[in-house]
Design an enzyme around this catalytic site. Structure first.
Site, short mmCIF file in Angstrom:
data_model
loop_
_atom_site.label_atom_id
_atom_site.label_comp_id
_atom_site.label_asym_id
_atom_site.label_seq_id
_atom_site.Cartn_x
_atom_site.Cartn_y
_atom_site.Cartn_z
N ARG A 150 -11.13 25.80 -50.93
CA ARG A 150 -10.36 26.61 -51.89
C ARG A 150 -11.26 27.44 -52.79
O ARG A 150 -10.85 28.51 -53.25
CB ARG A 150 -9.46 25.71 -52.72
N GLY B 292 0.32 22.30 -46.47
CA GLY B 292 0.70 20.89 -46.56
C GLY B 292 0.09 20.04 -45.46
O GLY B 292 -1.02 20.28 -44.99
N GLY C 121 4.22 24.27 -50.63
CA GLY C 121 5.47 24.54 -51.35
C GLY C 121 5.70 26.03 -51.52
O GLY C 121 6.82 26.53 -51.36
P1 ADP Z 1 4.36 19.10 -45.06
O1 ADP Z 1 3.39 18.63 -46.12
O2 ADP Z 1 3.65 19.62 -43.84
O3 ADP Z 1 5.37 20.05 -45.62
P2 ADP Z 1 6.01 16.76 -45.46
O4 ADP Z 1 5.28 16.50 -46.72
O5 ADP Z 1 7.44 17.15 -45.52
O6 ADP Z 1 5.19 17.83 -44.56
O7 ADP Z 1 5.99 15.46 -44.56
C1 ADP Z 1 4.79 14.88 -44.11
C2 ADP Z 1 4.99 13.41 -43.92
O8 ADP Z 1 6.08 13.16 -43.06
C3 ADP Z 1 3.78 12.78 -43.29
O9 ADP Z 1 3.16 11.94 -44.23
C4 ADP Z 1 4.36 11.99 -42.12
O10 ADP Z 1 3.83 10.70 -42.01
C5 ADP Z 1 5.83 11.93 -42.44
N1 ADP Z 1 6.65 11.75 -41.23
C6 ADP Z 1 6.62 12.50 -40.10
N2 ADP Z 1 7.45 12.00 -39.17
C7 ADP Z 1 8.01 10.90 -39.69
C8 ADP Z 1 8.96 9.93 -39.20
N3 ADP Z 1 9.45 10.02 -37.99
N4 ADP Z 1 9.30 8.95 -40.04
C9 ADP Z 1 8.79 8.87 -41.26
N5 ADP Z 1 7.90 9.74 -41.80
C10 ADP Z 1 7.52 10.75 -41.02
MG MG Z 2 3.50 17.18 -47.63
#
Ligand code: ADP
Ligand code: MG
Length: 373
Positions: A37, A327, A350
């Site tokens: 960053r 993310g 976000g």
């Molecule tokens: P991002 O940061 O890419 O936007 P999120 O924060 O919404 O994604 O979600 C990421 C989390 O989702 C990860 O920590 C992952 O372990 C969890 N995750 C993914 N698939 C599943 C699942 N089937 N059940 C529970 N948690 C999940």
């Molecule tokens: Mg996340």
């Protein structure tokens, strides 16, 4: 979505520029674990310094509670910045003052004191109407830095003129976190592929039994409505963990099994299955634009990383224009060594979702309201 650019700032020689950067770097034992960053802000800093400006940077780091907290000091960042961009001043962590998140006018005045111009290069913070993001452009000629401008250009293009077919791949934990972006994407994408924890609320809406998988019952009706569109592709097989198993702890036991989409009681779906990963790979392979946000499974546990790895590879191999929305998916891409094969990895999770959803961010709106805009 146009915002004033660095070239719109006018004469820079001898001027003092307040630069809002995103130096919210990961720290480990008080040391910077990854300086990406800081390096990401260098093109903007070098442009400003090259034109003779004096740069004072500011950033938040972590989540201090509106008062100084030594564990969130920017000292390590200041030291690294002195090596990478000598001559840049760095203010203390913005969130050491409660005025930052409260967007307190008095705090804005303190920030801009002695400054002639303002540059926002903190995309990852631009979805927040915080003092350092929306305050200075009310008073100073302002512009987007290089990093922010690139994010706006890329994410704006996805919304406004994507090459088709446009495939969005969404995963991660909750439907409720991403409902807004799902709705917004539905109107611009050709196909929406859904995996990760959020797929279970959709599967439940189709009448499937999801066992002990992540489920948001209050979102089932919404998912049912979204499924009226045939753009959505859901998993048709899963990798599941049986009763007694623990996420992140293979030693705890529990059977790991490939399953269909009807899971027995006590079973948790933690990854898309190999058949689904192959189908999603085909869909991604035919896309001319891909946007991916959210892992396909609990990829932090190697037993449930295969789906996310396969999808990351498919996005990397896709010959269309590929974007990863920050993310955890960005972390996964980096972990799999595929970052160089993605066209754009957003620096704000976000913020990228909110920009796709709303087509605007408080920080961009503020720049458009600047006296020079
Ligand atoms: P991002 O940061 O890419 O936007 P999120 O924060 O919404 O994604 O979600 C990421 C989390 O989702 C990860 O920590 C992952 O372990 C969890 N995750 C993914 N698939 C599943 C699942 N089937 N059940 C529970 N948690 C999940
Ligand atoms: Mg996340």
């Amino acid at each position: 979505m146009t915002v004033p650019q660095l070239g719109d700032l006018g004469e820079l020689d001898g001027r003092r520029v307040l630069l809002r950067a995103d130096f919210n770097v990961p720290l480990r034992d008080g040391e910077i674990a990854d300086d990406l960053r800081i390096r990401a802000a260098l093109p903007t800093i070098q442009y400003l310094q090259g034109k003779g400006a004096h740069v004072t940077a500011c950033s938040h780091l972590g989540r201090p509670k509106g008062a100084p907290d030594p564990q969130y000091s920017l000292d390590p960042v200041r030291a690294r910045l002195a090596e990478l961009a000598p001559g840049v001043e760095l203010l203390e962590n913005l969130r050491f003052d409660a005025g930052e998140t409260a967007n307190d006018p008095a705090f804005v005045q303190r920030l801009i004191e002695g400054q002639d111009l303002y540059v926002n290069d903190a995309f990852g913070a631009s979805h927040r109407a915080h003092a350092s993001i929306v305050g200075p452009p009310k008073f100073l000629p302002s512009a987007a830095g290089r990093l922010l401008a690139k994010e706006v250009e890329v994410l704006g293009r996805l919304r406004e003129r994507p090459a088709r077919p446009f495939v969005a791949v969404l995963g991660g934990s909750k439907v409720s976190d991403k409902l807004g972006v799902i709705e917004a994407l539905m109107s611009v994408v050709d196909t929406l592929v859904i995996g990760g924890g959020m797929c279970f609320t959709f599967l439940a809406a189709q009448g499937k039994s999801v066992g002990s998988s992540l489920l948001e019952p209050d979102q089932i009706a919404t998912c049912r409505r979204l499924l009226e569109s045939d753009k959505i592709h859901l998993p048709h097989d899963l990798t599941a963990l049986g009763p007694g198993g623990k996420i992140g702890d293979p030693a705890a036991g529990g059977e790991v099994r490939q399953a269909g989409t009807n899971l027995p009681d006590g079973w948790m779906g933690l990854d898309i299955g190999p058949g689904t990963a192959a189908e999603f790979t085909d869909v991604i392979g035919e896309a001319r634009t891909v946007f991916w946000n959210g892992p396909m499974g609990v990829f932090e546990d190697p037993r449930f990383a295969a789906g996310t790895r396969t999808i990351a590879q498919a996005v990397a191999d896709c010959r269309g224009f590929t974007v990863v929305g920050g993310g955890d998916s960005a972390a996964a891409v980096a972990e799999f060594g595929l970052a160089a094969d993605i066209d754009h990895i957003s620096t704000g999770g976000g913020a990228s979702l909110e920009l796709l959803e709303q087509g605007d961010l408080p920080g961009l709106e503020a720049l458009r309201g600047a006296p020079n805009a």
